[in-house]
Design a protein around this motif. Structure first.
Motif, PDB file in Angstrom:
ATOM      1  N   ALA A 187      63.494  53.277  69.123  1.00  0.00           N
ATOM      2  CA  ALA A 187      62.729  52.232  69.814  1.00  0.00           C
ATOM      3  C   ALA A 187      61.261  52.220  69.414  1.00  0.00           C
ATOM      4  CB  ALA A 187      62.843  52.426  71.329  1.00  0.00           C
ATOM      5  N   ILE A 188      60.849  53.157  68.564  1.00  0.00           N
ATOM      6  CA  ILE A 188      59.457  53.186  68.117  1.00  0.00           C
ATOM      7  C   ILE A 188      59.312  52.454  66.785  1.00  0.00           C
ATOM      8  CG2 ILE A 188      57.535  54.678  67.412  1.00  0.00           C
ATOM      9  CD1 ILE A 188      58.614  56.776  69.352  1.00  0.00           C
ATOM     10  N   CYS A 189      60.174  52.776  65.825  1.00  0.00           N
ATOM     11  CA  CYS A 189      60.083  52.137  64.503  1.00  0.00           C
ATOM     12  C   CYS A 189      61.136  51.054  64.308  1.00  0.00           C
ATOM     13  CB  CYS A 189      60.201  53.191  63.397  1.00  0.00           C
ATOM     14  SG  CYS A 189      61.849  53.933  63.265  1.00  0.00           S
ATOM     15  N   ILE A 245      49.875  61.145  71.148  1.00  0.00           N
ATOM     16  CA  ILE A 245      48.938  60.131  71.650  1.00  0.00           C
ATOM     17  C   ILE A 245      49.169  59.872  73.136  1.00  0.00           C
ATOM     18  CG2 ILE A 245      48.185  57.726  71.438  1.00  0.00           C
ATOM     19  CD1 ILE A 245      49.030  57.866  68.507  1.00  0.00           C
ATOM     20  N   SER A 246      50.447  59.730  73.505  1.00  0.00           N
ATOM     21  CA  SER A 246      50.799  59.429  74.897  1.00  0.00           C
ATOM     22  C   SER A 246      51.985  60.279  75.309  1.00  0.00           C
ATOM     23  CB  SER A 246      51.143  57.950  75.049  1.00  0.00           C
ATOM     24  OG  SER A 246      51.652  57.702  76.337  1.00  0.00           O
ATOM     25  N   GLY A 247      51.883  60.908  76.472  1.00  0.00           N
ATOM     26  CA  GLY A 247      52.934  61.815  76.936  1.00  0.00           C
ATOM     27  C   GLY A 247      54.003  61.153  77.766  1.00  0.00           C
ATOM     28  N   PHE A 248      54.221  59.841  77.580  1.00  0.00           N
ATOM     29  CA  PHE A 248      55.245  59.112  78.318  1.00  0.00           C
ATOM     30  C   PHE A 248      56.335  58.628  77.372  1.00  0.00           C
ATOM     31  CE2 PHE A 248      51.542  58.866  80.951  1.00  0.00           C
ATOM     32  CZ  PHE A 248      52.005  58.861  82.254  1.00  0.00           C
ATOM     33  N   CYS A 249      57.595  58.647  77.854  1.00  0.00           N
ATOM     34  CA  CYS A 249      58.688  58.074  77.062  1.00  0.00           C
ATOM     35  C   CYS A 249      58.389  56.609  76.806  1.00  0.00           C
ATOM     36  CB  CYS A 249      60.018  58.222  77.805  1.00  0.00           C
ATOM     37  SG  CYS A 249      61.387  57.328  77.022  1.00  0.00           S
ATOM     38  N   PRO A 250      58.529  56.122  75.576  1.00  0.00           N
ATOM     39  CA  PRO A 250      58.222  54.720  75.268  1.00  0.00           C
ATOM     40  C   PRO A 250      59.183  53.716  75.897  1.00  0.00           C
ATOM     41  CG  PRO A 250      59.124  55.847  73.349  1.00  0.00           C
ATOM     42  CD  PRO A 250      58.867  56.898  74.365  1.00  0.00           C
ATOM     43  N   LEU A 251      60.334  54.188  76.420  1.00  0.00           N
ATOM     44  CA  LEU A 251      61.282  53.261  77.029  1.00  0.00           C
ATOM     45  C   LEU A 251      61.231  53.281  78.556  1.00  0.00           C
ATOM     46  CD1 LEU A 251      64.471  53.620  74.797  1.00  0.00           C
ATOM     47  CD2 LEU A 251      62.874  51.714  74.908  1.00  0.00           C
ATOM     48  N   CYS A 252      61.192  54.457  79.170  1.00  0.00           N
ATOM     49  CA  CYS A 252      61.269  54.528  80.631  1.00  0.00           C
ATOM     50  C   CYS A 252      60.026  55.123  81.277  1.00  0.00           C
ATOM     51  CB  CYS A 252      62.502  55.323  81.053  1.00  0.00           C
ATOM     52  SG  CYS A 252      62.407  57.096  80.658  1.00  0.00           S
ATOM     53  N   ASN A 256      59.951  62.404  63.724  1.00  0.00           N
ATOM     54  CA  ASN A 256      58.581  62.096  63.336  1.00  0.00           C
ATOM     55  C   ASN A 256      57.977  61.029  64.247  1.00  0.00           C
ATOM     56  OD1 ASN A 256      58.724  63.932  61.252  1.00  0.00           O
ATOM     57  ND2 ASN A 256      59.211  62.413  59.700  1.00  0.00           N
ATOM     58  N   CYS A 257      58.789  60.037  64.617  1.00  0.00           N
ATOM     59  CA  CYS A 257      58.289  58.951  65.466  1.00  0.00           C
ATOM     60  C   CYS A 257      57.871  59.465  66.833  1.00  0.00           C
ATOM     61  CB  CYS A 257      59.357  57.870  65.618  1.00  0.00           C
ATOM     62  SG  CYS A 257      59.713  56.938  64.114  1.00  0.00           S
ATOM     63  N   ILE A 258      58.757  60.232  67.485  1.00  0.00           N
ATOM     64  CA  ILE A 258      58.457  60.648  68.857  1.00  0.00           C
ATOM     65  C   ILE A 258      57.372  61.719  68.886  1.00  0.00           C
ATOM     66  CG2 ILE A 258      60.224  62.448  69.017  1.00  0.00           C
ATOM     67  CD1 ILE A 258      59.089  59.912  71.738  1.00  0.00           C
ATOM     68  N   VAL A 259      57.309  62.572  67.863  1.00  0.00           N
ATOM     69  CA  VAL A 259      56.242  63.579  67.818  1.00  0.00           C
ATOM     70  C   VAL A 259      54.885  62.898  67.670  1.00  0.00           C
ATOM     71  CG1 VAL A 259      55.236  65.454  66.448  1.00  0.00           C
ATOM     72  CG2 VAL A 259      57.675  65.475  67.006  1.00  0.00           C
ATOM     73  N   ASP A 260      54.787  61.937  66.754  1.00  0.00           N
ATOM     74  CA  ASP A 260      53.529  61.203  66.594  1.00  0.00           C
ATOM     75  C   ASP A 260      53.163  60.472  67.880  1.00  0.00           C
ATOM     76  OD1 ASP A 260      53.345  62.102  64.023  1.00  0.00           O
ATOM     77  OD2 ASP A 260      54.076  60.251  63.084  1.00  0.00           O
ATOM     78  N   TRP A 261      54.177  59.905  68.513  1.00  0.00           N
ATOM     79  CA  TRP A 261      53.947  59.185  69.771  1.00  0.00           C
ATOM     80  C   TRP A 261      53.379  60.114  70.843  1.00  0.00           C
ATOM     81  CZ3 TRP A 261      55.447  54.145  71.594  1.00  0.00           C
ATOM     82  CH2 TRP A 261      55.352  53.985  72.988  1.00  0.00           C
ATOM     83  N   LEU A 262      54.049  61.256  71.056  1.00  0.00           N
ATOM     84  CA  LEU A 262      53.681  62.160  72.144  1.00  0.00           C
ATOM     85  C   LEU A 262      52.320  62.807  71.920  1.00  0.00           C
ATOM     86  CD1 LEU A 262      57.144  63.816  72.848  1.00  0.00           C
ATOM     87  CD2 LEU A 262      55.966  62.100  74.237  1.00  0.00           C
TER      88      LEU A 262
END
Length: 225
Positions: free
Chosen positions: A175-177, A205-212, A197-203
């Motif tokens: 859901a990120i890429c 920056i932001s410590g929240f799940c990108p979906l929920c 790689n997507c979720i590590v880069d995301w977290l």
């Protein structure tokens, strides 16, 4: 379309409530209840999503008709389920129907189908007539305050790595890429899966799940503890 999931099972709740009577059919028939849910992800990085659910009932479907792929395809088409999801969903519904017919004593068979589709889109109405502009501004300020708090390094390192079977149809897309998840994925505590790689880069920056928006532990939270 990002991903689609389909759960099919005999409906034990309805089976327990309904008792057959002399007017029951001589041959087996199906009553099928379908819950069709579409989740629209507008911007995963900004946690924007909305969900719509519809219920469809198909009653007194003769056994022979239920076993035809064209019957189920007609249902899915009427619900505007994407065509690339049809093959998997038809197979699951037919498999469940065949297993249910093994119970020769039951004349009316109750089936539940839960269809969940996640769609990447830029169109969704987030207006809320019950809230005034000041409330919306306060909510936006609060979102901004928490959105860019990174997850702690220890919580990122503890994420579970999932090795899916190659060619798994339920692996879906990240859901990120928005690319296919192939074989290996990382699972959040909320059970949502992403490329590592997507979720590590995301977290970072932001410590929240990108979906929920499930909150991961942050460095600040760990220090306070």
């Amino acid at each position: 379309m990002d991903e689609y999931l389909c759960d099919v099972y005999p409906d034990p709740y309805t089976n327990d409530l309904v008792s057959e009577n002399p007017s029951s059919p001589k041959d087996q028939c199906f009553n099928v209840e379908i819950k069709h849910t579409e989740t629209y992800v507008i911007n995963a990085r900004n946690f924007l999503s909305c969900e719509e659910s519809q219920y469809h009932s198909f009653k007194n479907i003769p056994r022979d008709e239920m076993m035809q792929e064209t019957t189920i395809l007609g249902w899915l088409s009427s619900m505007t389920v994407p065509k690339d999801a049809h093959k998997v969903m038809v197979a699951k519904i037919l498999d469940c129907a065949r297993r249910m017919t093994l119970n020769k004593d039951k004349k009316v068979l109750y089936m539940r189908v839960d269809i969940n589709i996640t769609i990447a889109t830029e169109d969704c109405d987030y207006s809320d007539d019950d809230n005034d502009d000041s409330d919306s501004d306060d909510d936006n300020d609060e979102d901004e305050e928490h959105r860019f708090v990174p997850a702690s390094n220890s919580s990122i390192e503890e994420l579970e790595t999932i090795n899916e079977q190659e060619g798994c149809v339920n692996c879906g897309k990240c859901a990120i890429c928005f690319e296919d998840i192939n074989v290996v994925s990382v699972q959040m505590p909320c059970l949502h899966k992403f490329h590592k790689n997507c979720i590590v880069d995301w977290l970072k920056i932001s410590g929240f799940c990108p979906l929920c928006r499930f909150p991961m532990p942050s460095e600040e939270g760990e220090k306070e503890c």
